[in-house]
Design a protein around this motif. Structure first.
Motif, mmCIF file in Angstrom:
data_model
loop_
_atom_site.group_PDB
_atom_site.id
_atom_site.type_symbol
_atom_site.label_atom_id
_atom_site.label_comp_id
_atom_site.label_asym_id
_atom_site.label_seq_id
_atom_site.Cartn_x
_atom_site.Cartn_y
_atom_site.Cartn_z
ATOM 1 N N ALA A 13 0.818 -1.215 0.000
ATOM 2 C CA ALA A 13 0.000 0.000 0.000
ATOM 3 C C ALA A 13 0.851 1.264 0.000
ATOM 4 O O ALA A 13 0.437 2.305 -0.519
ATOM 5 C CB ALA A 13 -0.926 -0.004 1.216
ATOM 6 N N TRP A 14 2.075 1.179 0.565
ATOM 7 C CA TRP A 14 2.905 2.382 0.639
ATOM 8 C C TRP A 14 3.346 2.886 -0.733
ATOM 9 O O TRP A 14 3.739 4.037 -0.892
ATOM 10 C CB TRP A 14 4.127 2.157 1.526
ATOM 11 C CG TRP A 14 5.012 0.990 1.184
ATOM 12 C CD1 TRP A 14 5.007 -0.238 1.778
ATOM 13 C CD2 TRP A 14 6.042 0.944 0.176
ATOM 14 N NE1 TRP A 14 5.957 -1.043 1.212
ATOM 15 C CE2 TRP A 14 6.606 -0.352 0.232
ATOM 16 C CE3 TRP A 14 6.528 1.852 -0.749
ATOM 17 C CZ2 TRP A 14 7.647 -0.747 -0.621
ATOM 18 C CZ3 TRP A 14 7.559 1.469 -1.600
ATOM 19 C CH2 TRP A 14 8.102 0.185 -1.536
ATOM 20 N N SER A 29 0.574 5.271 -1.332
ATOM 21 C CA SER A 29 0.248 6.186 -0.236
ATOM 22 C C SER A 29 1.305 7.276 -0.057
ATOM 23 O O SER A 29 1.019 8.335 0.503
ATOM 24 C CB SER A 29 0.076 5.407 1.076
ATOM 25 O OG SER A 29 1.290 4.789 1.464
ATOM 26 N N ARG A 30 2.520 7.035 -0.522
ATOM 27 C CA ARG A 30 3.556 8.068 -0.440
ATOM 28 C C ARG A 30 3.398 9.023 -1.620
ATOM 29 O O ARG A 30 3.349 8.603 -2.776
ATOM 30 C CB ARG A 30 4.944 7.438 -0.452
ATOM 31 C CG ARG A 30 5.213 6.527 0.734
ATOM 32 C CD ARG A 30 6.606 5.927 0.666
ATOM 33 N NE ARG A 30 6.791 4.881 1.664
ATOM 34 C CZ ARG A 30 7.900 4.161 1.789
ATOM 35 N NH1 ARG A 30 8.915 4.368 0.965
ATOM 36 N NH2 ARG A 30 7.991 3.234 2.715
ATOM 37 N N ARG A 31 3.378 10.286 -1.306
ATOM 38 C CA ARG A 31 3.090 11.295 -2.324
ATOM 39 C C ARG A 31 4.085 11.250 -3.482
ATOM 40 O O ARG A 31 3.698 11.332 -4.652
ATOM 41 C CB ARG A 31 3.093 12.677 -1.667
ATOM 42 C CG ARG A 31 2.768 13.825 -2.615
ATOM 43 C CD ARG A 31 2.798 15.135 -1.872
ATOM 44 N NE ARG A 31 2.868 16.274 -2.766
ATOM 45 C CZ ARG A 31 3.179 17.488 -2.383
ATOM 46 N NH1 ARG A 31 3.457 17.717 -1.108
ATOM 47 N NH2 ARG A 31 3.220 18.484 -3.252
#
Length: 485
Positions: A260-261, A264-266
């Motif tokens: 998921a990261w 989720s990280r811009r």
């Protein structure tokens, strides 16, 4: 190991050469097959099915990238790229022996599965063994392979076709695969820390199945079936449902194949969106510039191909120099300069489509190539540099996967635009005026894709001092886990 320059004569030179050879397998294959299609169809038949030679390959390549990327963070890059070269070699041999169009399409799937490992692993290895300062120049070397292939591929394909030896376009891969694999085995070594891992087989299967249906729908919608037909609705609905199940499964997976990261990280999310836009712009021009010149001006396929090659010549020039920009200005400002140049190039192409000119089209493609080199390379390196070794494979794979999806969706959208115009005129694709109108509409759509990519670049985190650790690219050295002899 201290930085000691980038080049063939440096200590890491043999690894760089092997990575360029590996990239060349995918690059040449992307350009050599199209010129031999008439000979292939004449020999084995299946005219109505020949578009699947490209669709099946692209589909297999795209859906396999996330799986290979995750596995490379578990077992290392070297085993994965060697597996990819092996699959590509086997697929090439079988394609050269194919006895029918369905068999050839099936073997192209095998080639695509190999390509899905080779290209992202080559870029990931470069990110592992070169520093932040050096990576732009290395990306220039790798991009130059595509520039050379854009000329060599169509030429070889034309020669083999003229000699009635279309099988040679696949068999020529045999010595290249063997040489690339041999050099990687001898020159590149990894010291991967072996720990117990749980491979996310359910996640990998669901992701592959869902993306297969979604990309299949995008590739064949408006071509093999109508966008609003029952089969189109079924394909997209099935893909969406499987992807929803995939998300649910990944939430409980110990080591998800697509963490998921990643979204989720811009920084990672925006650079993936940028890569999506790059793929759409690149495939839009690659697919329609030759058709435009050949249909509107009766230009020879070779001259049309050379005009398009200007794009892949401009790309490595700017990519190799992008390091000077992003080290001084930052990643986002460099990407902004690049996307601005890209918008200018696509705008010139769209606005002058009504007055076709080979030189003007070539100049526009060169400008677009310069812009894309300053967009794709800094955004990819920014994403790679923001994570450690054990996450770099997934990050690189996700970035290239987004580019593949952008290419697939772009081809579908641009194809729908062109087909709507062709269908509305009696002459269709054989009428030069209709070709000009359809190509102009496609180039406007490509311009729109470039403008939308500007939004993703603006949303990309800046290079200020207050960036969070998850968003800020780190100027990390290459991982000590990877080293050349």
């Amino acid at each position: 190991m201290p930085a000691e320059g980038v080049g063939f004569r440096s200590k890491r030179g043999p690894v760089l050469i092997s990575l360029m050879l590996s990239t060349g397998l995918v690059a040449i294959d992307a350009t050599i097959v199209a010129t031999a299609v008439p000979s292939i169809v004449h020999d084995v038949g299946g005219f109505t099915s020949f578009p699947w030679l490209f669709s099946a390959y692209l589909l297999a390549q795209a859906v396999s990238v996330p799986v290979y990327a995750k596995l490379s963070d578990v077992v290392g890059r070297k085993p994965i790229i060697l597996i990819g070269i092996g699959l590509f070699l086997l697929g090439s041999v079988l394609c050269g022996l194919a006895w029918s169009m369905p068999a050839l399409i099936a073997f192209r799937v095998l080639q695509g599965l190999g390509a899905g490992a080779v290209q992202p692993m080559a870029i990931t290895i470069a990110g592992d063994i070169y520093t932040l300062t050096e990576r732009a120049k290395v990306q220039g070397y790798l991009a130059s392979v595509w520039a050379v292939s854009s000329v060599v591929g169509p030429t070889l394909g034309g020669v083999f076709s003229a000699l009635g030896m279309w099988r040679g376009i696949f068999l020529v891969n045999i010595p290249l695969c063997l040489l690339a694999g041999w050099m990687l085995i001898r020159t590149f070594h990894e010291n991967v820390q072996r720990t117990s891992h749980r491979i996310d087989y359910p996640g990998a299967g669901l992701l592959t199945a869902s993306l297969t249906l979604i990309i299949l729908g995008a590739l064949e919608g408006g071509q093999a079936w109508g966008w609003t037909s029952a089969i189109s609705v079924a394909v997209f609905t099935g893909g969406a449902l499987l992807f929803a199940v995939f998300i649910l499964v990944e939430r409980k997976a110990a080591e998800p194949v697509l963490p998921a990261w990643v979204i989720s990280r811009r920084l990672l999310a925006t650079t993936a969106l940028i890569s999506f836009g790059v793929g759409a712009v690149m495939l839009g021009l690659t697919s329609y510039v030759p058709t435009f010149l050949e249909g509107a001006l009766s230009t020879s396929p070779v001259l049309a191909g050379l005009a398009l090659a200007a794009l892949t010549i401009g790309w490595p020039i700017s990519a190799s120099q992008s390091g000077r920009f992003y080290l001084r200005l930052g990643f986002r400002k460099t990407a902004m300069i690049g996307i601005t140049i890209t918008v200018i190039g696509t705008a010139v192409l769209a606005l002058t489509a009504s007055a076709p000119s080979v030189l003007l089209v070539a100049a526009s493609c060169f400008i677009v190539g310069l812009g894309l080199g300053l967009v794709a390379t800094p955004s990819l390196i920014a994403a790679q540099s923001s994570v450690d070794w054990n996450e770099r494979g997934v990050v690189t794979g996700t970035n290239l996967f987004a580019r593949s999806i952008g290419s697939s969706i772009g081809v579908a959208v641009f194809g729908a635009v062109a087909n709507a115009i062709f269908a509305g005129t009696p002459g269709g694709h054989t009428d030069p005026h209709t070709v000009v109108a359809a190509s102009g509409a496609v180039f406007l759509a490509v311009l729109a894709a470039a403008v939308l990519t500007v939004v993703a670049v603006i949303a990309m985190p800046g290079s200020g001092k207050n960036r969070s650790s998850t968003d800020a690219p780190r100027a990390s050295e290459h991982s000590p886990a990877s080293s050349p002899d």
